[in-house]
Design a protein around this motif. Structure first.
Motif, mmCIF file in Angstrom:
data_model
loop_
_atom_site.group_PDB
_atom_site.id
_atom_site.type_symbol
_atom_site.label_atom_id
_atom_site.label_comp_id
_atom_site.label_asym_id
_atom_site.label_seq_id
_atom_site.Cartn_x
_atom_site.Cartn_y
_atom_site.Cartn_z
ATOM 1 N N ARG A 188 35.495 43.942 52.888
ATOM 2 C CA ARG A 188 36.785 43.876 52.661
ATOM 3 C C ARG A 188 36.935 43.052 51.402
ATOM 4 N N LYS A 189 36.262 41.794 51.350
ATOM 5 C CA LYS A 189 36.090 41.130 50.165
ATOM 6 C C LYS A 189 35.731 41.704 49.020
ATOM 7 N N LEU A 190 34.749 42.497 48.810
ATOM 8 C CA LEU A 190 34.368 43.192 47.923
ATOM 9 C C LEU A 190 35.338 44.150 47.427
ATOM 10 N N GLU A 191 36.058 44.922 48.238
ATOM 11 C CA GLU A 191 37.179 45.643 47.885
ATOM 12 C C GLU A 191 38.298 44.723 47.123
ATOM 13 N N ILE A 192 38.573 43.472 47.623
ATOM 14 C CA ILE A 192 39.538 42.437 46.936
ATOM 15 C C ILE A 192 38.807 42.047 45.603
ATOM 16 N N LEU A 193 37.637 41.983 45.499
ATOM 17 C CA LEU A 193 37.092 41.593 44.155
ATOM 18 C C LEU A 193 37.480 42.791 42.970
ATOM 19 N N LEU A 194 37.129 44.062 43.666
ATOM 20 C CA LEU A 194 37.230 45.044 42.740
ATOM 21 C C LEU A 194 38.629 45.488 42.323
ATOM 22 N N GLN B 230 39.697 33.842 35.288
ATOM 23 C CA GLN B 230 38.779 35.006 34.359
ATOM 24 C C GLN B 230 37.663 35.256 34.977
ATOM 25 N N PRO B 231 37.064 36.413 35.291
ATOM 26 C CA PRO B 231 35.706 36.399 35.807
ATOM 27 C C PRO B 231 34.615 36.363 34.588
ATOM 28 N N ASN B 232 33.637 35.798 35.042
ATOM 29 C CA ASN B 232 32.314 35.667 34.165
ATOM 30 C C ASN B 232 31.521 36.911 34.311
ATOM 31 N N ASP B 233 30.264 36.719 33.799
ATOM 32 C CA ASP B 233 29.330 37.808 33.730
ATOM 33 C C ASP B 233 28.818 38.115 34.929
ATOM 34 N N ALA B 234 28.526 37.053 35.875
ATOM 35 C CA ALA B 234 28.118 37.039 37.244
ATOM 36 C C ALA B 234 29.169 38.063 38.297
ATOM 37 N N ALA B 235 30.503 37.860 37.953
ATOM 38 C CA ALA B 235 31.445 38.412 38.815
ATOM 39 C C ALA B 235 31.256 39.988 38.231
ATOM 40 N N LEU C 279 28.471 41.499 40.118
ATOM 41 C CA LEU C 279 28.714 41.707 41.540
ATOM 42 C C LEU C 279 29.604 42.920 41.559
ATOM 43 N N ALA C 280 30.573 43.176 40.825
ATOM 44 C CA ALA C 280 31.658 44.209 40.703
ATOM 45 C C ALA C 280 30.965 45.367 40.838
ATOM 46 N N ASP C 281 29.861 45.601 39.743
ATOM 47 C CA ASP C 281 29.128 46.783 39.363
ATOM 48 C C ASP C 281 28.246 47.254 40.718
ATOM 49 N N VAL C 282 27.645 46.029 41.561
ATOM 50 C CA VAL C 282 27.022 46.274 42.810
ATOM 51 C C VAL C 282 27.806 46.505 43.978
ATOM 52 N N ALA C 283 29.123 46.032 43.908
ATOM 53 C CA ALA C 283 30.205 46.305 45.058
ATOM 54 C C ALA C 283 30.677 47.803 44.867
ATOM 55 N N ARG C 284 30.627 48.141 43.853
ATOM 56 C CA ARG C 284 31.187 49.838 43.863
ATOM 57 C C ARG C 284 30.081 50.658 44.325
#
Length: 305
Positions: free
Chosen positions: A12-18, A64-69, A72-77
Motif C-alpha cells: 500500500r505504501k509503495l502504491e502511495i509512493l507511485l 521533492q523526491p531525490n534520486d533514491a526515491a 525505489l519507485a522503479d522497483v515498486a512498479r
C-alpha cells in the motif's frame, strides 16, 4: 538468504509512493487515492524509516523526491506488477475469475436447464469458456469439494454445510412404463400394488435413485430391480424396451421416447426433487460464480412465469 524487509514497507505504501511521484504533489496523490494529504505524507515518511535513508527534500512547502526515491519507485512498479500478475495467476489456477468455468450437471438437466443457464451466463460474460461435466449427485458433490468443478446443477444436497445453493425449480416423480402397457391407461398408479412388477433404476448416488427408494419405502416393499444404469437416457430406453418400469422426474418429459409414458403416482407415493445450482461457500464472491448465479436466478424467474 534474502535480507529481511522492514515491516514499515508495504504494498500500500509503495502504491502511495507511485501516486505521489506520478502526480507531483501530496494533494493530487491524496485525491487520486481517496485519502487525506496527511495520510500520504505519513506513508512517505514511513518509507524513509523502512529504507533507513532520505527519499525526499523540502523546497519551500513542497516535498521533492531525490534520486533514491526515483530508484525505489522503479522497483515498486516492478514489484507491484509482479504481485498483481502472481495473484491473477493464482486465482486462475484455483478457478477464481478465470476465463473459463467448469460446471457439473446431472444427465437429465442437459436438454433444457443447463443450456439455458449457459446462454444466460454468456450474455453476462461473452468471453467465458464453459466446460460441462456429467455425473451423479454424489460424484458431482465430490468433484466440487476437490476443486475440479466450480459449480454444479444437481439435486439439493442434504447435510452439506460447506456449500451454498440457489433453487432453480422443484420437480415431481412419475411412474414410467412402456406406452403399450396397461399402466398407460391408468389415471394414477398405486405403487403398493406392484410387488410382482420388474423395475429398472439408476445406480446409487443419483437424486432420482434416492426418490425411487423413498417412494418404495412408503409402498412398504423392496422392488425387484432387474437392471441398473448410470444414464437416465439409457434408463428410459430400458423402460421402452420392456425390461422393467421405473420412476422418472417430470423434467425429462420433452425428451421421453415415444414408446415410454409417464403416469402420475397416487398422492401418498409422490416425491419431489429440488434442483439447484450448488457451489462451495468459500467461493461465494467469485465473479464468475456471481454471474452464473445471476443467470440461474433469471432462468428460475422465467420458469415461474
Amino acid at each position: 538468504m534474502l535480507n529481511r524487509i522492514d515491516e514499515e514497507i508495504t504494498f500500500r505504501k509503495l502504491e502511495i509512493l507511485l501516486a505521489f511521484m506520478e502526480s507531483g504533489s501530496l494533494a493530487r496523490a491524496a485525491e487520486r487515492l481517496g485519502i487525506s494529504a496527511v495520510s500520504v505524507h505519513r506513508a512517505l515518511h514511513s518509507l524513509e524509516t523502512g529504507t533507513r535513508c532520505s527519499l525526499f527534500r523540502l523546497e519551500g512547502r513542497n516535498l521533492q523526491p531525490n534520486d533514491a526515491a526515483h530508484a525505489l519507485a522503479d522497483v515498486a512498479r516492478e514489484v507491484l506488477q509482479a504481485m498483481s500478475n502472481g495473484i491473477r495467476a493464482t486465482r486462475e489456477i484455483a478457478g477464481y475469475a478465470a476465463d473459463r468455468i467448469r460446471i457439473g450437471s446431472l444427465y437429465s438437466l442437459t436438454s433444457v436447464t443447463v443450456p439455458a443457464i449457459i446462454m444466460g451466463l454468456r450474455l453476462r460474460k461473452p468471453d467465458i469458456q464453459t466446460e460441462l461435466v456429467m455425473g451423479s449427485n454424489q460424484e458431482l458433490l465430490r468433484r466440487l469439494r476437490e476443486g475440479t468443478l466450480d459449480a454444479t446443477v444437481m439435486g439439493f444436497p442434504e447435510d452439506a454445510p460447506d456449500v451454498e445453493s440457489q433453487l432453480l425449480f422443484e420437480d415431481g416423480m412419475f411412474f414410467a412404463a412402456p406406452a403399450g402397457s396397461p399402466y398407460a391407461q391408468q389415471d394414477e398408479i398405486d405403487l403398493g400394488a406392484l410387488g410382482d412388477e420388474r423395475f429398472v433404476s439408476l445406480n446409487e448416488g443419483y437424486v432420482t435413485r434416492d426418490r425411487f427408494v423413498d417412494a418404495f419405502r412408503v409402498a412398504g416393499f423392496e422392488p425387484n430391480v432387474v437392471m441398473t444404469t448410470n444414464d437416465i437416457f439409457s434408463l428410459m430406453n430400458l423402460v421402452g424396451g420392456g425390461i422393467g418400469c421405473t420412476l422418472l422426474p417430470g423434467r425429462i418429459r420433452n425428451v421421453l421416447p415415444r414408446n415410454v409414458c409417464l403416469v402420475p403416482l397416487q398422492p401418498r407415493y409422490q416425491m419431489r426433487q429440488k434442483i439447484c445450482v450448488v457451489f462451495l461457500r468459500t467461493r461465494e464472491r467469485d465473479p464468475n460464480l456471481l454471474s452464473l448465479l445471476a443467470a440461474c436466478r433469471s432462468h428460475a424467474e422465467e420458469l415461474k412465469g
